[in-house]
Design a protein around this motif. Structure first.
Motif, PDB file in Angstrom:
ATOM      1  N   ASN A 177      -0.432   7.907   6.386  1.00  0.00           N
ATOM      2  CA  ASN A 177      -0.279   9.342   6.259  1.00  0.00           C
ATOM      3  C   ASN A 177       0.398   9.657   4.924  1.00  0.00           C
ATOM      4  O   ASN A 177       0.653   8.763   4.110  1.00  0.00           O
ATOM      5  CB  ASN A 177       0.537   9.890   7.437  1.00  0.00           C
ATOM      6  N   THR A 178       0.717  10.909   4.714  1.00  0.00           N
ATOM      7  CA  THR A 178       1.303  11.368   3.466  1.00  0.00           C
ATOM      8  C   THR A 178       2.582  10.626   3.091  1.00  0.00           C
ATOM      9  O   THR A 178       3.409  10.308   3.949  1.00  0.00           O
ATOM     10  CB  THR A 178       1.610  12.879   3.564  1.00  0.00           C
TER      11      THR A 178
ATOM     12  N   TYR B 203       0.852  -1.183   0.000  1.00  0.00           N
ATOM     13  CA  TYR B 203       0.000   0.000   0.000  1.00  0.00           C
ATOM     14  C   TYR B 203       0.892   1.239   0.000  1.00  0.00           C
ATOM     15  O   TYR B 203       1.918   1.299   0.685  1.00  0.00           O
ATOM     16  CB  TYR B 203      -0.907   0.024   1.227  1.00  0.00           C
ATOM     17  N   GLN B 204       0.474   2.250  -0.772  1.00  0.00           N
ATOM     18  CA  GLN B 204       1.269   3.467  -0.879  1.00  0.00           C
ATOM     19  C   GLN B 204       0.349   4.674  -1.008  1.00  0.00           C
ATOM     20  O   GLN B 204      -0.650   4.639  -1.743  1.00  0.00           O
ATOM     21  CB  GLN B 204       2.200   3.393  -2.093  1.00  0.00           C
ATOM     22  N   SER B 205       0.677   5.723  -0.265  1.00  0.00           N
ATOM     23  CA  SER B 205      -0.066   6.975  -0.357  1.00  0.00           C
ATOM     24  C   SER B 205       0.810   8.033  -1.017  1.00  0.00           C
ATOM     25  O   SER B 205       2.035   8.024  -0.865  1.00  0.00           O
ATOM     26  CB  SER B 205      -0.491   7.456   1.037  1.00  0.00           C
ATOM     27  N   ALA B 206       0.183   8.928  -1.750  1.00  0.00           N
ATOM     28  CA  ALA B 206       0.902  10.006  -2.414  1.00  0.00           C
ATOM     29  C   ALA B 206       1.159  11.139  -1.423  1.00  0.00           C
ATOM     30  O   ALA B 206       0.604  11.166  -0.314  1.00  0.00           O
ATOM     31  CB  ALA B 206       0.100  10.514  -3.611  1.00  0.00           C
ATOM     32  N   ARG B 207       1.989  12.094  -1.813  1.00  0.00           N
ATOM     33  CA  ARG B 207       2.237  13.256  -0.962  1.00  0.00           C
ATOM     34  C   ARG B 207       0.936  14.024  -0.754  1.00  0.00           C
ATOM     35  O   ARG B 207       0.215  14.334  -1.717  1.00  0.00           O
ATOM     36  CB  ARG B 207       3.296  14.166  -1.591  1.00  0.00           C
ATOM     37  N   GLY B 208       0.615  14.309   0.494  1.00  0.00           N
ATOM     38  CA  GLY B 208      -0.610  15.019   0.824  1.00  0.00           C
ATOM     39  C   GLY B 208      -1.834  14.144   0.933  1.00  0.00           C
ATOM     40  O   GLY B 208      -2.928  14.642   1.234  1.00  0.00           O
ATOM     41  N   GLU B 209      -1.694  12.846   0.725  1.00  0.00           N
ATOM     42  CA  GLU B 209      -2.837  11.922   0.747  1.00  0.00           C
ATOM     43  C   GLU B 209      -2.831  11.088   2.022  1.00  0.00           C
ATOM     44  O   GLU B 209      -1.783  10.737   2.555  1.00  0.00           O
ATOM     45  CB  GLU B 209      -2.758  10.995  -0.469  1.00  0.00           C
ATOM     46  N   GLN B 210      -4.035  10.762   2.527  1.00  0.00           N
ATOM     47  CA  GLN B 210      -4.202   9.764   3.585  1.00  0.00           C
ATOM     48  C   GLN B 210      -5.087   8.634   3.077  1.00  0.00           C
ATOM     49  O   GLN B 210      -5.975   8.864   2.267  1.00  0.00           O
ATOM     50  CB  GLN B 210      -4.834  10.364   4.848  1.00  0.00           C
ATOM     51  N   GLN B 211      -4.811   7.428   3.561  1.00  0.00           N
ATOM     52  CA  GLN B 211      -5.612   6.270   3.179  1.00  0.00           C
ATOM     53  C   GLN B 211      -6.014   5.495   4.436  1.00  0.00           C
ATOM     54  O   GLN B 211      -5.266   5.445   5.411  1.00  0.00           O
ATOM     55  CB  GLN B 211      -4.829   5.328   2.253  1.00  0.00           C
ATOM     56  N   ARG B 212      -7.197   4.888   4.362  1.00  0.00           N
ATOM     57  CA  ARG B 212      -7.674   3.994   5.424  1.00  0.00           C
ATOM     58  C   ARG B 212      -7.867   2.610   4.807  1.00  0.00           C
ATOM     59  O   ARG B 212      -8.613   2.452   3.852  1.00  0.00           O
ATOM     60  CB  ARG B 212      -8.997   4.491   6.021  1.00  0.00           C
ATOM     61  N   ILE B 213      -7.183   1.616   5.357  1.00  0.00           N
ATOM     62  CA  ILE B 213      -7.184   0.265   4.790  1.00  0.00           C
ATOM     63  C   ILE B 213      -7.613  -0.725   5.860  1.00  0.00           C
ATOM     64  O   ILE B 213      -7.069  -0.713   6.976  1.00  0.00           O
ATOM     65  CB  ILE B 213      -5.774  -0.103   4.275  1.00  0.00           C
ATOM     66  N   VAL B 214      -8.569  -1.569   5.540  1.00  0.00           N
ATOM     67  CA  VAL B 214      -8.991  -2.647   6.437  1.00  0.00           C
ATOM     68  C   VAL B 214      -8.293  -3.925   5.982  1.00  0.00           C
ATOM     69  O   VAL B 214      -8.492  -4.393   4.858  1.00  0.00           O
ATOM     70  CB  VAL B 214     -10.518  -2.837   6.437  1.00  0.00           C
TER      71      VAL B 214
END
Length: 343
Positions: free
Chosen positions: A153-154, A132-143
């Motif tokens: 976080n970013t 899993y990878q998030s971009a700069r400025g992005e947040q993700q929620r993963i179950v």
């Protein structure tokens, strides 16, 4: 050779292990056992684990025989091998590489025998893997499949691998908040370069920067292990405790901090309490494109302190607020770069 000849096999009738031994932990504990650095409780824990099943005892004896084989390698060659070891490489991978590849190459003719069954022992196939990878400025929620929740976080990159006896997440970069579903029989481990974090179920935050690592606990207890794998340091953390590790020293520092404020990023906020402007700017820049970075143009501003709550995705409000908090003016260049000048 019958591995069970070394030890009378009886199934333990005592309570289950408080911390089930996975292959990584077994390798560490065996090395510490041979160095007589296991405490009384840990020796009893290892003994109970060996007694629990015939398979456990077989694994222990196979690893012990391999350890004994390494004694054929002169000390000066082992020192060179250990000095090249990553601080927190997977002990399973490092042990396999050292015993089967590194030692014969470095020891110039000294053979280390790969015992039958050892390759199979360490090559465990995970039941689940994902990146899993998030971009700069992005947040993700993963179950995750075990119902644990992973907040990225970013600019964060993680690899997830679930095995039959443990769950493992490698944090390559960035920051993640872990809400771990409790499974006593399958501990949850986070590998963060400078340290590993082991839990069965809790809520905690891990941040990995290029030269440092920090762990903050919001709920429950975690165990942080750092240092070289043959000479580790273990620290237990509870709620509102933070551990910091710097690659230059490798020594853990523990302090108290309000965890909800430190982890507010996953709700879209950044909370600062008496923080220097240099720290505030460094944190804000994690969420901005490099060409839109905020820069302090006057050194006199760097140590000025701020207590504020910023909305992560409202840059205009953020920049309007700064001059109300500190004696500075904000200039925005055509490229999007923001400069802070003293006034």
């Amino acid at each position: 050779m019958n591995p069970h000849a070394f030890f009378p096999m009886t199934r333990s009738t005592t309570t289950p292990l408080s911390l089930p031994l996975n292959p990584d932990q077994l390798s560490l504990w065996l090395v510490r056992e041979q160095a007589t650095s296991l405490g009384d409780e840990e020796r009893q824990e290892l003994l109970r684990w060996r007694q629990a099943t015939a398979s456990n005892e077989t694994h222990y004896q196979q690893l012990l025989l391999t350890w004994q084989a390494t004694q054929l390698v002169p000390d000066e060659h082992w020192r060179r091998i250990l000095d090249q070891a990553p601080l927190q490489a997977s002990r399973r991978r490092w042990l396999r590489t050292t015993l089967f590849i590194g030692a014969p190459a470095l020891a110039a003719g000294t053979a280390v025998i790969a015992l039958p069954g050892m390759r199979t022992l360490w090559q465990v196939t995970p039941q689940f893997t994902a990146r899993y990878q998030s971009a700069r400025g992005e947040q993700q929620r993963i179950v995750l499949p075990d119902q644990s929740i992973l907040h990225l976080n970013t600019d964060t990159l993680v690899d997830v691998a679930f095995y039959a006896d443990h769950r493992e997440v490698t944090l390559h970069q960035g920051e993640a908040l872990f809400d771990v579903h409790k499974q006593h029989e399958r501990p949850f481990q986070v590998l963060g370069g400078l340290a590993s974090i082991l839990v069965t179920g809790t809520l905690f935050n891990v941040r990995r920067d290029p030269d440092s690592l920090s762990v903050i606990v919001q709920e429950g207890q975690v165990q942080v292990s750092s240092g070289r794998w043959w000479s580790p340091s273990h620290v237990s953390l509870g709620p509102d405790q933070r551990l910091r590790l710097d690659s230059s020293t490798g020594r853990p520092r523990v302090d108290s901090t309000p965890a909800p404020a430190a982890t507010a990023w996953h709700t879209g906020q950044l909370v600062f309490s008496n923080a220097p402007l240099s720290e505030v700017v460094r944190e804000l820049n994690r969420y901005r494109a490099p060409q839109q970075a905020i820069r302090i143009m006057d050194d006199s501003l760097t140590s000025r302190r701020i207590a504020a709550v910023f909305e992560l995705h409202d840059s205009a409000d953020l920049l309007e607020t700064l001059p109300e908090l500190l004696p500075l003016r904000v200039s925005t260049l055509p490229s999007g770069e923001v400069q802070l000048h003293a006034r």
